[in-house]
Design an enzyme around this catalytic site. Structure first.
Site, short mmCIF file in Angstrom:
data_model
loop_
_atom_site.label_atom_id
_atom_site.label_comp_id
_atom_site.label_asym_id
_atom_site.label_seq_id
_atom_site.Cartn_x
_atom_site.Cartn_y
_atom_site.Cartn_z
CB THR A 132 -10.69 8.11 7.39
OG1 THR A 132 -9.63 7.32 7.95
CG2 THR A 132 -11.88 8.07 8.34
CB CYS A 171 -12.44 1.70 21.17
SG CYS A 171 -13.66 3.04 21.00
CB THR A 202 -0.12 3.29 4.43
OG1 THR A 202 -1.29 4.04 4.12
CG2 THR A 202 0.24 3.52 5.89
CB ILE A 226 -6.52 3.84 -3.85
CG1 ILE A 226 -5.99 2.81 -2.84
CG2 ILE A 226 -7.91 4.29 -3.45
CD1 ILE A 226 -5.84 3.34 -1.43
CB CYS A 252 -17.67 2.78 18.39
SG CYS A 252 -16.04 2.57 17.65
CG HIS A 296 3.41 7.42 3.25
ND1 HIS A 296 3.91 8.58 2.70
CD2 HIS A 296 2.15 7.30 2.77
CE1 HIS A 296 2.97 9.14 1.93
NE2 HIS A 296 1.90 8.37 1.95
CD GLU A 354 -3.29 -2.64 0.49
OE1 GLU A 354 -3.49 -1.42 0.49
OE2 GLU A 354 -2.86 -3.26 -0.52
CB CYS A 408 -0.89 -0.03 1.25
SG CYS A 408 -1.85 1.46 1.54
#
Length: 346
Positions: A292, A97, A44, A179, A103, A47, A68, A42
């Site tokens: 996100t 959480c 990320t 993506i 949530c 990075h 992934e 990915c």
């Protein structure tokens, strides 16, 4: 399960990673141990590999990274009832959480206390990964492991594109990393009248075209704003999906969106970006969305059905396969932008 496994470890606070032999993770009563069959790289992960400002502030080596994947369940904890050994699975990578206001109102994807697999915990660039059972998504028996491994990033594309109306609308995809390339396919499948892909990389623009983009614009070779005006009879686009994170490209996105249009931002600029709020947002009546993760588990349902129906075919953008040991070659291709999705096979 006791024993050792191979894993790609972010071993220090700097560039790169290394292959190490580490302990196979031990599972808790609510966790599952999965034998990883395919794991994809990915942005990320890049990075973290290159150690940019974001990863420097977020990541704490040494640990196994990667998030992934697809694989097969080999062991379950005493309290696990939703999967069994032998099941083929992928995973929602946000561990939430369950108790914060977000949530409690069903908005798990924006949980205030989110931990991300392979960023905040040990990840899946390994032969085995241990995860909470509640995070697992069962895959169809006939889904290839490489396709199954890219469902998580495809979920980002689906969440971004389908966070508003698309059918009959003109959609610009700014930034054609994997993506963005998948977002082109999703927008086309969702009935967009035009899908305009913008990037500086001709290789990736061609992949976007194969995935469903009706027009491609190399922003380094022509004025993207003028090109978009030409394609839209001077009106601008209805929807902008910002995947680049580049300040100039992001600014252009706000300028090319039509009055009353939507700008959905998935990208992660490493520094604050200056936008003309007055002229490009307020006076135009634009809706701006931060995107996100994936909606749990609405987006996973959409991804799974789009793949099963054949309305989106991700195979054109899965361009390279490597053994886990050859991970550095995959990262080099990602850094150079000479690939679509790179899949590693432990």
């Amino acid at each position: 399960m006791n024993g050792k496994m191979k894993a790609v470890v972010k071993n220090s606070r700097g560039y790169g990673a290394e292959l190490q032999v580490v302990d196979i993770p031990q599972i808790k009563e609510d966790e599952v141990l999965i034998r990883v069959k395919a794991t994809s790289i990915c942005g990320t992960d890049v990075h973290i590999y290159t150690w940019d400002e974001w990863s420097e502030s977020r990541v704490n080596p040494p640990y196994t990274f990667g998030h992934e994947f697809s694989g097969e369940v080999v062991e379950i904890g005493d309290k696990v009832t939703n999967v069994k050994p032998g099941d083929k699975v992928s995973a929602e990578t946000h561990i939430v959480c369950g108790t914060c206001p977000q949530c409690l109102t069903g908005k798990y994807h924006i949980c205030k206390n989110t931990k991300i697999i392979g960023v905040d915990t040990d990840g899946c660039f390994a032969e085995y990964v241990a995860l909470p059972a509640v995070n697992l998504w069962k895959n169809p028996e006939d889904m290839p492991f490489d396709v199954a491994s890219v469902q998580e990033p495809m979920g980002n594309a689906v969440h971004t594109v389908l966070s508003g109306e698309v059918a009959g609308k003109t959609v610009a995809i700014i930034g054609c990393g994997p993506i963005g390339i998948m977002a082109a396919g999703v927008a086309k499948a969702a009935g967009a009248s035009q899908v305009i892909a913008l990037d500086l990389n001709d290789y990736r623009l061609e992949l976007a075209r194969q995935m469903g983009a009706t027009s491609t614009i190399n922003s380094g070779k022509e004025d993207p704003l003028a090109a978009v005006q030409l394609l839209t009879d001077g009106h601008g686009v209805d929807v902008v999906c910002e995947m680049s994170g580049h300040p100039i490209a992001m600014n252009q996105g706000f300028k090319m969106v039509t009055n009353g249009g939507r700008v959905s931002i998935l990208s992660l600029p490493v520094r604050p970006v200056e936008i003309d709020i007055t002229n490009d947002v307020v006076f135009k009546g634009v809706t701006v969305q931060g995107i996100t993760g994936r909606k749990m588990y609405e987006t996973w349902e959409q991804v799974s059905r789009l793949l099963k129906s054949g309305q989106v075919d991700v195979k054109p953008m899965i361009t390279h396969h490597f053994q886990l040991e050859d991970f550095a070659q995959g990262f080099d291709l990602m850094i150079q932008g000479k690939c679509g999705k790179v899949v590693l096979h432990p």
